[in-house]
Design a protein around this motif. Structure first.
Motif, PDB file in Angstrom:
ATOM      1  N   ARG A   1       0.850  -1.197   0.000  1.00  0.00           N
ATOM      2  CA  ARG A   1       0.000   0.000   0.000  1.00  0.00           C
ATOM      3  C   ARG A   1       0.885   1.247   0.000  1.00  0.00           C
ATOM      4  O   ARG A   1       1.666   1.447   0.914  1.00  0.00           O
ATOM      5  CB  ARG A   1      -0.937  -0.024   1.198  1.00  0.00           C
ATOM      6  N   VAL A   2       0.708   2.078  -1.024  1.00  0.00           N
ATOM      7  CA  VAL A   2       1.558   3.241  -1.241  1.00  0.00           C
ATOM      8  C   VAL A   2       0.738   4.526  -1.181  1.00  0.00           C
ATOM      9  O   VAL A   2      -0.402   4.566  -1.634  1.00  0.00           O
ATOM     10  CB  VAL A   2       2.252   3.139  -2.619  1.00  0.00           C
ATOM     11  N   MET A   3       1.350   5.570  -0.616  1.00  0.00           N
ATOM     12  CA  MET A   3       0.796   6.916  -0.707  1.00  0.00           C
ATOM     13  C   MET A   3       1.712   7.734  -1.610  1.00  0.00           C
ATOM     14  O   MET A   3       2.928   7.729  -1.421  1.00  0.00           O
ATOM     15  CB  MET A   3       0.710   7.599   0.657  1.00  0.00           C
ATOM     16  N   ILE A   4       1.125   8.418  -2.591  1.00  0.00           N
ATOM     17  CA  ILE A   4       1.879   9.289  -3.481  1.00  0.00           C
ATOM     18  C   ILE A   4       1.640  10.728  -3.037  1.00  0.00           C
ATOM     19  O   ILE A   4       0.485  11.173  -2.972  1.00  0.00           O
ATOM     20  CB  ILE A   4       1.443   9.108  -4.950  1.00  0.00           C
ATOM     21  N   VAL A   5       2.727  11.433  -2.725  1.00  0.00           N
ATOM     22  CA  VAL A   5       2.621  12.812  -2.243  1.00  0.00           C
ATOM     23  C   VAL A   5       3.420  13.710  -3.179  1.00  0.00           C
ATOM     24  O   VAL A   5       4.652  13.646  -3.208  1.00  0.00           O
ATOM     25  CB  VAL A   5       3.153  12.934  -0.799  1.00  0.00           C
ATOM     26  N   ASP A   6       2.714  14.512  -3.952  1.00  0.00           N
ATOM     27  CA  ASP A   6       3.364  15.434  -4.888  1.00  0.00           C
ATOM     28  C   ASP A   6       2.388  16.552  -5.197  1.00  0.00           C
ATOM     29  O   ASP A   6       1.192  16.310  -5.320  1.00  0.00           O
ATOM     30  CB  ASP A   6       3.765  14.704  -6.169  1.00  0.00           C
TER      31      ASP A   6
ATOM     32  N   LEU B   1       2.619   8.262 -11.722  1.00  0.00           N
ATOM     33  CA  LEU B   1       3.068   7.242 -10.773  1.00  0.00           C
ATOM     34  C   LEU B   1       1.972   6.217 -10.525  1.00  0.00           C
ATOM     35  O   LEU B   1       2.229   5.014 -10.499  1.00  0.00           O
ATOM     36  CB  LEU B   1       3.506   7.886  -9.458  1.00  0.00           C
ATOM     37  N   ARG B   2       0.742   6.700 -10.336  1.00  0.00           N
ATOM     38  CA  ARG B   2      -0.382   5.784 -10.108  1.00  0.00           C
ATOM     39  C   ARG B   2      -0.531   4.815 -11.276  1.00  0.00           C
ATOM     40  O   ARG B   2      -0.668   3.604 -11.086  1.00  0.00           O
ATOM     41  CB  ARG B   2      -1.671   6.587  -9.896  1.00  0.00           C
ATOM     42  N   LEU B   3      -0.462   5.327 -12.498  1.00  0.00           N
ATOM     43  CA  LEU B   3      -0.594   4.467 -13.678  1.00  0.00           C
ATOM     44  C   LEU B   3       0.568   3.484 -13.807  1.00  0.00           C
ATOM     45  O   LEU B   3       0.393   2.375 -14.313  1.00  0.00           O
ATOM     46  CB  LEU B   3      -0.705   5.322 -14.938  1.00  0.00           C
ATOM     47  N   SER B   4       1.744   3.878 -13.348  1.00  0.00           N
ATOM     48  CA  SER B   4       2.907   2.983 -13.451  1.00  0.00           C
ATOM     49  C   SER B   4       2.763   1.744 -12.569  1.00  0.00           C
ATOM     50  O   SER B   4       3.442   0.746 -12.800  1.00  0.00           O
ATOM     51  CB  SER B   4       4.203   3.729 -13.122  1.00  0.00           C
ATOM     52  N   PHE B   5       1.878   1.815 -11.583  1.00  0.00           N
ATOM     53  CA  PHE B   5       1.667   0.666 -10.698  1.00  0.00           C
ATOM     54  C   PHE B   5       0.567  -0.272 -11.181  1.00  0.00           C
ATOM     55  O   PHE B   5       0.357  -1.324 -10.580  1.00  0.00           O
ATOM     56  CB  PHE B   5       1.362   1.134  -9.274  1.00  0.00           C
ATOM     57  N   ASP B   6      -0.146   0.092 -12.239  1.00  0.00           N
ATOM     58  CA  ASP B   6      -1.180  -0.787 -12.779  1.00  0.00           C
ATOM     59  C   ASP B   6      -0.582  -2.147 -13.143  1.00  0.00           C
ATOM     60  O   ASP B   6       0.478  -2.226 -13.756  1.00  0.00           O
ATOM     61  CB  ASP B   6      -1.838  -0.176 -14.024  1.00  0.00           C
ATOM     62  N   GLY B   7      -1.267  -3.196 -12.743  1.00  0.00           N
ATOM     63  CA  GLY B   7      -0.815  -4.546 -13.068  1.00  0.00           C
ATOM     64  C   GLY B   7       0.308  -5.052 -12.188  1.00  0.00           C
ATOM     65  O   GLY B   7       0.916  -6.075 -12.497  1.00  0.00           O
ATOM     66  N   THR B   8       0.593  -4.347 -11.091  1.00  0.00           N
ATOM     67  CA  THR B   8       1.650  -4.778 -10.172  1.00  0.00           C
ATOM     68  C   THR B   8       1.041  -5.155  -8.824  1.00  0.00           C
ATOM     69  O   THR B   8      -0.174  -5.053  -8.619  1.00  0.00           O
ATOM     70  CB  THR B   8       2.688  -3.653  -9.952  1.00  0.00           C
ATOM     71  N   ASP B   9       1.880  -5.558  -7.904  1.00  0.00           N
ATOM     72  CA  ASP B   9       1.439  -5.877  -6.548  1.00  0.00           C
ATOM     73  C   ASP B   9       1.402  -4.642  -5.661  1.00  0.00           C
ATOM     74  O   ASP B   9       1.365  -4.759  -4.438  1.00  0.00           O
ATOM     75  CB  ASP B   9       2.371  -6.913  -5.922  1.00  0.00           C
ATOM     76  N   VAL B  10       1.422  -3.465  -6.266  1.00  0.00           N
ATOM     77  CA  VAL B  10       1.396  -2.211  -5.527  1.00  0.00           C
ATOM     78  C   VAL B  10       0.022  -1.573  -5.679  1.00  0.00           C
ATOM     79  O   VAL B  10      -0.488  -1.433  -6.781  1.00  0.00           O
ATOM     80  CB  VAL B  10       2.493  -1.242  -6.038  1.00  0.00           C
TER      81      VAL B  10
END
Length: 75
Positions: free
Chosen positions: A12-17, A26-35
């Motif tokens: 579980r990740v929080m993106i802060v920017d 960044l959110r799209l880069s995690f699609d299809g991953t375990d993140v």
């Protein structure tokens, strides 16, 4: 203890920017991953409030932001 976590559980990740486009990329880069992007925030103060609501494993944090910067959030 981290190694003992259930391997099926997503990280579980929080993106802060302060830039919405960066958060989206960044959110799209995690699609299809375990993140799993559990939360997003546009500054450190908002991130701190979100942290009270959403448990996370990792924060990806910009260090230079308005209101409260990444350094303040990480402290």
């Amino acid at each position: 203890e981290w190694c003992a976590m259930n391997a099926a559980s997503p990280i579980r990740v929080m993106i802060v920017d302060d830039h919405a486009l960066v958060r989206e990329g960044l959110r799209l880069s995690f699609d299809g991953t375990d993140v799993q992007v559990a939360a997003e925030a546009s500054n450190g103060a908002e991130a701190f409030e979100r942290l009270k609501e959403e448990p996370i494993d990792v924060a990806l944090c910009d260090l230079q932001m308005p209101v409260a910067d990444g350094w303040q959030f990480l402290q």
